[in-house]
Write an enzyme that holds these catalytic residues in place. Structure first.
Site, short mmCIF file in Angstrom:
data_model
loop_
_atom_site.label_atom_id
_atom_site.label_comp_id
_atom_site.label_asym_id
_atom_site.label_seq_id
_atom_site.Cartn_x
_atom_site.Cartn_y
_atom_site.Cartn_z
N GLN A 131 0.91 -1.03 0.09
CA GLN A 131 -0.02 -0.04 0.05
C GLN A 131 0.80 1.28 -0.06
OE1 GLN A 131 -3.82 -0.22 0.30
NE2 GLN A 131 -3.53 1.94 -0.37
N PHE A 132 1.40 1.53 -1.21
CA PHE A 132 2.27 2.82 -1.43
C PHE A 132 1.66 3.86 -0.80
CE2 PHE A 132 2.51 6.56 -4.31
CZ PHE A 132 4.14 6.69 -3.98
N THR A 133 0.38 4.19 -0.93
CA THR A 133 -0.26 5.45 -0.29
C THR A 133 -0.19 5.74 1.20
OG1 THR A 133 -2.55 4.63 -0.30
CG2 THR A 133 -1.87 5.58 -2.32
#
Length: 149
Positions: free
Chosen positions: A78-80
């Site tokens: 989950q980059f965000t």
């Protein structure tokens, strides 16, 4: 390293219409890797999540860990989670690890979970994923690795 963990009855991740990871009772982990994260932090996160007592015992109290209830894990990159929304209206991702390093630590984290005896499914790194779940409780926690000394 940051994680959002949710106790689930079931969860799955789909890429281009195909289910690529699916679990029953267990934990969905959304994992974000930031600049400066390392293997020690991935190990800490795996140990913490596998042994966090968030499942009900026979009296209905949160006293049992994922490893004790023989649950599964679905880990989704989950980059965000590295997004900083404190200024302006567009998140800044300045603290996000480079994709190669984030993928390496994401895979290392999952290996650490396996080593602790928990079956783990995953999404596909950098893919456009659809994640669905049935949150149990709902029970949701946010974890961050302790700062390096």
């Amino acid at each position: 390293m940051k994680a959002v963990i949710q106790r689930v009855k079931e969860a799955k991740v789909t890429v281009e219409g195909k289910v690529v990871g699916e679990i029953g009772d267990g934990i969905l982990v959304l994992l974000g890797v930031e600049i400066g994260d390392d293997c020690a932090q991935a190990e800490w996160m795996a140990e913490k999540i596998v042994n966090l007592r968030i499942f009900a015992d026979s009296e209905g109290k949160m006293n049992l860990a994922l490893s004790e209830v023989k649950g599964e894990m679905l880990a989704v990159s989950q980059f965000t989670l590295a997004g900083n929304c404190s200024k302006g209206r567009r998140p800044s991702f300045d603290t996000a690890a480079a994709p190669e390093e984030a993928n390496r630590l994401y895979n290392y984290f999952m290996g650490q979970v396996w080593e602790r005896g928990v079956p783990v499914q995953s999404g596909i790194f950098q893919a456009d994923m659809a994640v669905s779940l049935v949150n149990d409780g709902p029970v949701t926690f946010i974890l961050e690795t302790p700062p390096k000394r």
